[in-house]
Enzyme design. Structure first.
Site, PDB file in Angstrom:
ATOM      1  N   CYS A  70       6.944   9.276  -2.693  1.00  0.00           N
ATOM      2  CA  CYS A  70       6.132   9.888  -3.734  1.00  0.00           C
ATOM      3  C   CYS A  70       7.033  10.882  -4.481  1.00  0.00           C
ATOM      4  CB  CYS A  70       4.972  10.623  -3.048  1.00  0.00           C
ATOM      5  SG  CYS A  70       3.938  11.608  -4.129  1.00  0.00           S
ATOM      6  N   CYS A 180       7.458   7.507 -10.815  1.00  0.00           N
ATOM      7  CA  CYS A 180       6.263   7.655  -9.980  1.00  0.00           C
ATOM      8  C   CYS A 180       6.064   6.308  -9.289  1.00  0.00           C
ATOM      9  CB  CYS A 180       5.039   7.977 -10.844  1.00  0.00           C
ATOM     10  SG  CYS A 180       3.466   7.850  -9.955  1.00  0.00           S
TER      11      CYS A 180
END
Ligand code: DGL
Length: 251
Positions: A70, A180
């Site tokens: 992440c 992302c």
């Protein structure tokens, strides 16, 4: 022992996919904090608290390494995690460097969450690469929840991307960087809205190579077992069927 993958939700499954290819003989534990997604709109303090809590849970599950799959989580918590634990912890970094090297005359456009783009970690990376004048960035936060809800319909995603990208003069750019992990599911959509000569970069392979290197440092012998995956949604052990569905979506 397990290798744990952590993300605010399903984005990190795209990184796990690389690991299943590169390191097939390992056991994996995937933790999707989907009950608290999206992270990208939260304060760094809030995200840090969620991650520290999740990792406290993960360390009880017999793990030998952690991948913070992440970008947002890496930006706000990687330093604290490395201070707290002594097993290898690998984070995500937007693949800006290879994108810059891809074409020295043009700029790079980075897509990430709102939080990632506000954090020092991102801006220090750009400064370290001496590339402030060659890197532009844009949050595409809404894609995170679309991925969480399995909402990949072109009729929703393409107008959203067209709207977000309507002021971009593509002749200035050589590449885009997906900063992302949730955005990886939207490769097919990006390919439909960006010009053909723009290259798309992501940090997934780089992260897994880093993991492979760290494992070599801690392990003398390669394990040779077929892999097993456990799937947790915010501390609740969950059927891997859903995870498998996301893996299939990635092709
Ligand atoms: N998948 C995450 C990232 O790579 C975070 C998305 C979110 O929860 O906003 O940044």
């Amino acid at each position: 022992m397990n290798i744990a993958f952590f993300d605010s939700g399903v984005g990190g499954i795209s990184v796990l996919k690389e690991a299943l290819t590169l390191l097939p003989n390992e056991n994996y534990l995937y933790f999707a904090d989907s009950k608290n997604a999206p992270y990208g709109v939260k304060s760094s303090e809030h995200i840090r608290a969620l991650i520290l809590d999740a990792v406290d849970f993960l360390v009880q599950q017999n793990i030998k390494a952690l991948v913070v799959a992440c970008n947002t989580g890496t930006s706000v918590a990687i330093k604290d995690l490395r201070k707290k634990y002594d097993f290898p912890i690998i984070g995500m970094e937007p693949a800006i460097k290879p994108a810059l090297l891809n074409n020295l005359n043009k700029k790079v456009l980075v897509f990430a969450t709102e939080r990632t783009l506000l954090e020092d970690k991102f801006h220090s990376l750009v400064n370290r690469l001496e590339a402030k004048h060659r890197v532009d960035y844009l949050p595409l936060q809404e894609l995170v929840m679309c991925a969480e809800k399995l909402d990949f319909k072109e009729s929703i995603i393409l107008p959203y991307l067209h709207q977000k990208l309507k002021d971009i003069d593509w002749s200035e750019y050589s590449s885009i960087v997906l900063g992302c992990t949730h955005f990886i599911y939207f490769y097919p959509h990006f390919l439909k809205v960006i010009p053909k000569d723009i290259t798309i970069f992501d940090g997934n392979k780089g992260t897994v190579k880093q993991l492979q290197k760290k494992l070599k440092d801690i392990e003398a012998n390669e394990q040779n077992i077929p892999n097993e995956i456990e799937y947790y949604i915010s501390k609740e052990k969950t059927d891997v069927k859903l995870l498998t569905r996301y893996l299939q979506l990635l092709g």
